[in-house]
Design a protein around this motif. Structure first.
Motif, mmCIF file in Angstrom:
data_model
loop_
_atom_site.group_PDB
_atom_site.id
_atom_site.type_symbol
_atom_site.label_atom_id
_atom_site.label_comp_id
_atom_site.label_asym_id
_atom_site.label_seq_id
_atom_site.Cartn_x
_atom_site.Cartn_y
_atom_site.Cartn_z
ATOM 1 N N ALA A 1 40.989 31.247 54.554
ATOM 2 C CA ALA A 1 39.777 30.482 54.274
ATOM 3 C C ALA A 1 38.565 31.398 54.140
ATOM 4 O O ALA A 1 37.687 31.180 53.284
ATOM 5 C CB ALA A 1 39.553 29.456 55.384
ATOM 6 N N VAL A 2 38.507 32.446 54.971
ATOM 7 C CA VAL A 2 37.411 33.413 54.881
ATOM 8 C C VAL A 2 37.442 34.108 53.532
ATOM 9 O O VAL A 2 36.401 34.300 52.867
ATOM 10 C CB VAL A 2 37.492 34.424 56.040
ATOM 11 C CG1 VAL A 2 36.487 35.561 55.830
ATOM 12 C CG2 VAL A 2 37.229 33.725 57.361
ATOM 13 N N LEU A 3 38.635 34.520 53.088
ATOM 14 C CA LEU A 3 38.752 35.176 51.790
ATOM 15 C C LEU A 3 38.285 34.257 50.666
ATOM 16 O O LEU A 3 37.593 34.699 49.729
ATOM 17 C CB LEU A 3 40.197 35.610 51.549
ATOM 18 C CG LEU A 3 40.719 36.768 52.403
ATOM 19 C CD1 LEU A 3 42.196 36.995 52.129
ATOM 20 C CD2 LEU A 3 39.926 38.054 52.110
ATOM 21 N N LEU A 4 38.649 32.990 50.737
ATOM 22 C CA LEU A 4 38.235 32.055 49.697
ATOM 23 C C LEU A 4 36.719 31.858 49.701
ATOM 24 O O LEU A 4 36.081 31.788 48.637
ATOM 25 C CB LEU A 4 38.941 30.703 49.895
ATOM 26 C CG LEU A 4 40.444 30.687 49.593
ATOM 27 C CD1 LEU A 4 41.057 29.347 49.988
ATOM 28 C CD2 LEU A 4 40.697 30.963 48.114
ATOM 29 N N ASN A 5 36.124 31.797 50.880
ATOM 30 C CA ASN A 5 34.670 31.631 50.961
ATOM 31 C C ASN A 5 33.936 32.871 50.428
ATOM 32 O O ASN A 5 32.938 32.769 49.705
ATOM 33 C CB ASN A 5 34.249 31.357 52.403
ATOM 34 C CG ASN A 5 34.639 29.954 52.841
ATOM 35 O OD1 ASN A 5 34.766 29.050 52.021
ATOM 36 N ND2 ASN A 5 34.838 29.772 54.138
ATOM 37 N N GLU A 6 34.475 34.025 50.802
ATOM 38 C CA GLU A 6 33.842 35.257 50.337
ATOM 39 C C GLU A 6 33.986 35.416 48.830
ATOM 40 O O GLU A 6 33.120 35.982 48.158
ATOM 41 C CB GLU A 6 34.443 36.461 51.054
ATOM 42 C CG GLU A 6 34.093 36.550 52.537
ATOM 43 C CD GLU A 6 32.603 36.721 52.771
ATOM 44 O OE1 GLU A 6 31.942 37.416 51.951
ATOM 45 O OE2 GLU A 6 32.082 36.156 53.747
ATOM 46 N N GLU B 1 36.706 35.499 40.897
ATOM 47 C CA GLU B 1 37.837 34.734 40.357
ATOM 48 C C GLU B 1 39.160 35.384 40.704
ATOM 49 O O GLU B 1 40.146 34.719 41.040
ATOM 50 C CB GLU B 1 37.695 34.582 38.840
ATOM 51 C CG GLU B 1 36.568 33.676 38.401
ATOM 52 C CD GLU B 1 36.837 32.237 38.798
ATOM 53 O OE1 GLU B 1 38.024 31.864 38.973
ATOM 54 O OE2 GLU B 1 35.874 31.474 38.964
ATOM 55 N N LEU B 2 39.207 36.689 40.632
ATOM 56 C CA LEU B 2 40.444 37.409 40.940
ATOM 57 C C LEU B 2 40.817 37.244 42.399
ATOM 58 O O LEU B 2 41.977 36.946 42.732
ATOM 59 C CB LEU B 2 40.282 38.886 40.595
ATOM 60 C CG LEU B 2 41.474 39.785 40.936
ATOM 61 C CD1 LEU B 2 42.718 39.332 40.160
ATOM 62 C CD2 LEU B 2 41.153 41.245 40.644
ATOM 63 N N VAL B 3 39.834 37.419 43.310
ATOM 64 C CA VAL B 3 40.125 37.287 44.739
ATOM 65 C C VAL B 3 40.526 35.849 45.064
ATOM 66 O O VAL B 3 41.479 35.603 45.829
ATOM 67 C CB VAL B 3 38.902 37.717 45.572
ATOM 68 C CG1 VAL B 3 39.140 37.403 47.056
ATOM 69 C CG2 VAL B 3 38.627 39.193 45.382
ATOM 70 N N ARG B 4 39.821 34.861 44.472
ATOM 71 C CA ARG B 4 40.138 33.468 44.752
ATOM 72 C C ARG B 4 41.539 33.110 44.243
ATOM 73 O O ARG B 4 42.308 32.412 44.918
ATOM 74 C CB ARG B 4 39.094 32.558 44.122
ATOM 75 C CG ARG B 4 39.322 31.085 44.492
ATOM 76 C CD ARG B 4 38.144 30.200 44.141
ATOM 77 N NE ARG B 4 37.807 30.286 42.728
ATOM 78 C CZ ARG B 4 36.738 30.907 42.242
ATOM 79 N NH1 ARG B 4 35.912 31.539 43.075
ATOM 80 N NH2 ARG B 4 36.487 30.934 40.940
ATOM 81 N N ALA B 5 41.905 33.590 43.076
ATOM 82 C CA ALA B 5 43.241 33.310 42.535
ATOM 83 C C ALA B 5 44.329 33.915 43.414
ATOM 84 O O ALA B 5 45.356 33.289 43.702
ATOM 85 C CB ALA B 5 43.349 33.838 41.110
ATOM 86 N N GLN B 6 44.084 35.165 43.865
ATOM 87 C CA GLN B 6 45.073 35.811 44.715
ATOM 88 C C GLN B 6 45.152 35.141 46.084
ATOM 89 O O GLN B 6 46.231 35.006 46.668
ATOM 90 C CB GLN B 6 44.733 37.300 44.871
ATOM 91 C CG GLN B 6 44.848 38.094 43.589
ATOM 92 C CD GLN B 6 46.252 38.039 43.024
ATOM 93 O OE1 GLN B 6 47.240 38.146 43.742
ATOM 94 N NE2 GLN B 6 46.347 37.838 41.700
#
Length: 461
Positions: free
Chosen positions: A262-267, A277-282
């Motif tokens: 969840a932290v990764l998605l928020n960041e 977009e790349l981080v959210r997709a991964q």
């Protein structure tokens, strides 16, 4: 063995043994009675023979004389098969004496070479008289006076009397043994059924566990069966503890990974567009894969458990209601035949597999999606002998897929239409979940157009 019922096996073996035993007993008793009757018949002829001997003498004219009185009218009635004959031997030249029952007829004689005299100088043999009667003959030779006059004495008795007596005894014995045998078989069957009744109680208790009505083998069992019941209950308790422990560990792992993802998605939302977009997709892919592997671990922990069961109709109706709410422009239909089918799967696994397939169908269908549920045909049941299976067919009226496209769609992370949302993991997750239950999933093009997804899932019985 061809007979699969324990009760039928015991009854069959005991019945066969009882019948064989009674037949052997009947044959032995009949044989012993025949031996005794023949011995008694010979004793009767011997007594009559010596009565004749005591009644015959040599008179002053050196001729045989005497009139035996044997107390049996059959010796005086013609052709009865009861005769006495006295014949002179050697130089004793005198007419023989013959009972009136034989008259002038000749009784066939068996030679001494065939039937010799015994140590008592007697012999017994069977022959047929001139009138067709089978007769038993008692014979001996006696010296009648001091001059050495000797005679051969014979007394014959009709064996029909003996055979009639043996037949009457055999018939009565057969009736008695038949009544005793039928009564014994009935008592034996009742005893076996009463003795095996606790096994029926165990079977019914196991059926209740399998159908979800009970979680343990309950009841008062005999001393021989109680250890089995205790072991089954211990196995069920152990299985339940393993499932609960696996669920707890899976939940702990999911909880521990939920926050970092969840932290990764928020960041990812505050990062620049290309990198965000790349981080959210991964992160989305990671979340989906983690959920997939957690599901596989949970399924592996409880697979084969008698506690894993889901009623098809309420679970699928609930999924269809959700799909109708999410896709108000599509028509969803559900058919379950016969009603009351139960899947040997956890409810969330059923919802995840069927939900994924319905979601894909709704994404590409024009107007209609149908879900048909029915027992699997015989060829599908051969995948694992002893188990039953249920087939779920999800049909849509979309463009469908070619065989090459179907092969690509089943690969993990592959998407045929990048314009539609998704990670490309849905069909792969479905395949993995179904595979953990030894089932199968197959995609095919319908003859009338559109795609058909066929699920073969284990049934709870």
């Amino acid at each position: 063995m061809a007979i699969r019922s324990l009760t039928a096996r015991v009854l069959s073996v005991s019945t066969v043994w009882a019948v064989v035993a009674l037949v052997v007993i009947g044959v032995v008793i009949s044989a012993l009675y025949r031996q005794g009757s023949e011995r008694g018949f010979q004793d009767l002829l011997r007594a009559q023979l010596y009565n004749v001997i005591n009644s015959i003498s040599v008179d002053e004219k050196a001729a045989l004389s005497g009139s035996p009185q044997l107390g049996d009218l059959r010796f005086s009635q013609p052709q009865t098969g009861w005769y006495w004959i006295v014949e002179p031997i050697g130089e004793f030249d005198t007419p023989p004496l013959i009972s009136t029952s034989l008259g002038t007829a000749k009784l066939p004689i068996v030679s001494v070479d065939e039937v010799p005299f015994d140590i008592r100088y007697e012999r017994f043999y069977t022959t047929t008289d001139p009138f067709g009667n089978e007769v038993e003959v008692a014979e001996t030779e006696v010296v009648l006076d001091i001059q050495g006059h000797a005679a051969r004495f014979r007394v014959a008795g009709n064996r029909d009397v003996l055979e009639a007596d043996i037949d009457r005894f055999t018939r009565n014995l057969t009736i008695a043994l038949s009544i005793f045998g039928l009564g014994g078989l009935g008592v034996n069957a009742l005893t076996i059924l009463f003795g095996l009744k606790p096994l029926d109680q165990v079977r019914r208790s196991l059926e209740k566990i399998r159908t979800g009505e009970s979680e343990r083998l309950d009841g008062a069992f005999p001393r021989e069966i109680q250890p089995l019941a205790n072991e089954v209950n211990a196995l069920i308790d152990s299985n339940r503890r393993i499932v609960e422990r696996a669920r707890m560990q899976v939940g702990n792992l999911a909880h521990s990974l939920k926050t970092p993802i969840a932290v990764l998605l928020n960041e990812a939302r505050v990062l620049e567009v290309p990198h965000g977009e790349l981080v959210r997709a991964q992160a989305d892919a990671m979340q989906t894969q983690v959920q997939s592997y957690l599901s596989r671990a949970r399924i592996a922990a409880q697979r084969g458990s008698v506690l894993a069961r889901t009623e098809a109709q309420p679970a699928l109706e609930r999924i269809m209601r959700v799909m109708r709410r999410l896709n108000p422009d599509k028509q969803f239909s559900l058919s379950i035949n016969p009603p009351g089918l139960v899947l040997a799967m956890e409810q969330q696994d059923v919802e995840e597999t069927v939900g994924n397939l319905l979601e894909n169908a709704a994404r590409y269908a024009h107007d209609r999606i149908s879900l048909n549920v029915e027992p699997a045909p015989e060829d599908a049941r051969e995948r694992e002998p002893g188990r039953q299976w249920i087939v779920l067919q999800i049909d849509d009226d979309g463009p469908g897929l070619d065989p090459d496209q179907i092969a690509v769609a089943m690969k993990r992370g592959k998407r045929l239409d990048e314009s539609k949302p998704g990670t490309g993991l849905g069909l792969s997750i479905v395949s993995e979940i179904v595979g953990e239950y030894q089932g199968s999933v197959e995609l095919s093009r319908r003859d009338v157009g559109g795609l058909r997804a066929t699920l073969v899932l284990p049934a709870a019985v």
